[in-house]
Every structure is written in C-alpha cells, then in structure tokens.
Motif scaffolding. Sequence first.
Motif, short mmCIF file in Angstrom:
data_model
loop_
_atom_site.label_atom_id
_atom_site.label_comp_id
_atom_site.label_asym_id
_atom_site.label_seq_id
_atom_site.Cartn_x
_atom_site.Cartn_y
_atom_site.Cartn_z
N GLY A 1 3.26 -3.89 -9.43
CA GLY A 1 4.02 -4.40 -8.28
C GLY A 1 4.69 -3.33 -7.45
N THR A 2 4.34 -2.06 -7.70
CA THR A 2 4.90 -0.99 -6.87
C THR A 2 3.81 -0.38 -5.99
OG1 THR A 2 4.50 0.79 -8.49
CG2 THR A 2 6.60 -0.42 -8.66
N ASP A 3 4.28 0.35 -4.98
CA ASP A 3 3.40 1.07 -4.05
C ASP A 3 3.72 2.56 -4.09
OD1 ASP A 3 2.30 -1.20 -2.98
OD2 ASP A 3 3.13 -0.92 -0.96
N ALA B 1 -1.39 0.41 -3.87
CA ALA B 1 -0.64 -0.61 -4.60
C ALA B 1 -1.07 -0.60 -6.07
CB ALA B 1 -0.89 -1.98 -3.99
N ARG C 1 -1.22 3.46 1.70
CA ARG C 1 -0.49 2.61 0.77
C ARG C 1 -1.39 2.36 -0.44
NH1 ARG C 1 1.61 -3.33 2.71
NH2 ARG C 1 3.11 -3.65 1.03
N GLU D 1 -4.70 0.82 1.17
CA GLU D 1 -4.70 0.52 2.60
C GLU D 1 -4.53 1.84 3.35
OE1 GLU D 1 -2.07 -3.03 3.34
OE2 GLU D 1 -1.29 -1.66 4.87
N GLU E 1 8.99 -0.91 -4.42
CA GLU E 1 8.45 -2.26 -4.52
C GLU E 1 7.41 -2.54 -3.44
OE1 GLU E 1 9.05 -4.42 -6.99
OE2 GLU E 1 10.23 -2.79 -7.86
N HIS E 2 6.32 -3.19 -3.85
CA HIS E 2 5.24 -3.52 -2.92
C HIS E 2 5.74 -4.40 -1.78
CE1 HIS E 2 1.15 -4.33 -1.57
NE2 HIS E 2 1.42 -5.62 -1.56
N ARG F 1 -4.43 -1.57 -7.57
CA ARG F 1 -4.81 -2.95 -7.27
C ARG F 1 -5.28 -3.05 -5.82
NH1 ARG F 1 -1.09 -6.79 -5.19
NH2 ARG F 1 0.81 -5.57 -5.22
N HIS G 1 7.82 5.82 -3.26
CA HIS G 1 7.39 4.92 -4.32
C HIS G 1 8.43 3.83 -4.49
CE1 HIS G 1 7.13 3.62 -8.63
NE2 HIS G 1 5.92 3.37 -8.20
N ARG H 1 3.37 5.28 -1.22
CA ARG H 1 3.06 5.32 0.22
C ARG H 1 3.20 6.74 0.75
NH1 ARG H 1 6.65 0.02 2.09
NH2 ARG H 1 5.74 -1.41 0.55
N GLU I 1 -0.72 -2.22 -10.18
CA GLU I 1 -0.62 -3.54 -10.80
C GLU I 1 0.78 -3.90 -11.27
OE1 GLU I 1 -3.87 -3.86 -13.58
OE2 GLU I 1 -5.17 -4.71 -12.02
#
Length: 278
Positions: A101-103, A97, A95, A27, A83-84, A24, A81, A105, A99
């Motif tokens: 709601g997790t990232d 992201a 980062r 960064e 939560e966003h 989604r 890995h 990084r 869909e």
Amino acid sequence: MPELPDLEVVKDILAPRIVGQTVRGVEVNRVGLVRTRAEGVASLVGRELHAISRRGKYLAFSFGSDLHLLVHLMRWAWLWHGEHGYPPTTATDLRVAFEDGTDLRLIEARSPRLAAAWVVSDLNAAEPLQNLGSEPLLEAFTVDVLRGLVAGRRRPLKRVLTDQSLIAGIGNAYADEILFRARLSPVRYGHTLTAEEQEHLWRAIGDTLRWAIAEIRGRTGDDLFEREIRDFLSVHGRKGTPCPECGTPIAEILYDGARTNYCPRCQGGSGGIPPRGG
Ligand SMILES: [Zn+2]
C-alpha cells in the motif's frame, strides 16, 4: 544536485522500507523519463525488490539479477516514499506502487525536468554505467589509484574530482569540501601535486564523504529529504563567511558554470596557482 553522500543516505533510508516489497503497479507520467523502451517498466509488476545499490550518482533498484530500475535524479528530482492514497502532484514523474500500500515516487518540481530512468536486464552492461570511474569509498580506491588519476593530468583538481569517468559520485559541492580538507587550491593542476599532497587528497576524499554521510544521516534520521542537506559544509555555498580554520572570508569563483568556493589562505599555499577572481 544529489551527490554520493546524499544518495548513500537515501539508499539506506529506503532499503528497510521497500526491499522485500512486490510491485503492484508502475506509472510513468513524463515522456522522456525512461530512456530504455518505455514498455519495459511494465516488467517490474509482480516482481519483488531485492536490493538497492548506488553506483556514482545512480541508484539501482534490483528485482533479482535479471531486472533493474536505474535512476539518476539529476538536478532537482528527489524520491518520496509514502501511502499510495496520498494524492500525487503534477511533478510526479514516476510512481511505483507496492503491495503493502505504499508508493515510491520520483518527483521533479522544477524545470527543466532532467531526471532519467532505465529498465535493464544486466546492470553491469547498463549503458549509463559504462564510463564511470572509481568508487571512492571502496577499498579498491587506494592512494595509488588516485595517484594514477592526478599524476600527469594537466587539469585543475576541481575538474579532476568532478569528472565522473575518473571518480564516480563527487559533484560540485563535495569537490570543494574535499579540496578544503586537503588544503589544495581548486585551480591547482593535478600534475603539480607532490606525493605527499596526493596522499592528502586521497585521504580527504574518503574522510569528507564518510563525514558527510554521517552528518546527513544524523539530520534526517529515517526520513527522506527533498533537497540536499548542506548546512554543515565548511566552504561550499559559504561565500563571504569566515573560514572555519583561519577566519578568512570564503572566496567564490565561477568555474565551468558552477560555483567553486575555497579559502584563499588555507588553500592558497603549497606552490599552487593562486586562485583569481572573487
Ligand atoms: Zn582558511
């Protein structure tokens, strides 16, 4: 620095969490992290992650056959890995992201920050993968392949094992463990090995790497880790502690700027050049 066993476990932990997820947003927070055109990361947005694979010390996140994010963690970086909404630290280089709601990084908390990433359309043609040697856990890595790599090579075994253009994925720590298991001195030259010793070395490579993957996985469960888990190793990082086989204190030499640990008794025989220093 993460090596093949560490990265295999990271890959296996991450895959069930994020394969199938759609990106989604992306960064990039450090100039120099992305070695291909920096704007290429934007092409990941809207794409579904199909697979994670490892080649040497690289992890490849594949978004279909035509889009891949290739990552090398180098010395200090690790993958996170969660939560966003969890606030990212200043050490967060990248980062991704999803869909759900997790990232995912990429975090590098120590300097110099050396981790690198590439966005490529053809993984097989990706520049960093071009000069990598054999994958030691594949069936194609036969004893004859190893014979071809060491026979006639007037280089110490430690250097043969850690040369990524010969065998991919083995670094300083697991080279020491492999040589201990094979009962071969790290400073022994490749071309001096007998056929039997070549076979011992070949067997030790597969056995050591598989053993390490199982040990690390046993300790992590399904949780990612931020530094390598090495508490189970026999010789690497064990200077002065008794050899698990014979009780002789584990020796250490500085070799090519890296620590090399070995048992002077178990790994000193077979006509090897006796290791010097301590
Ligand atoms: Zn020993």
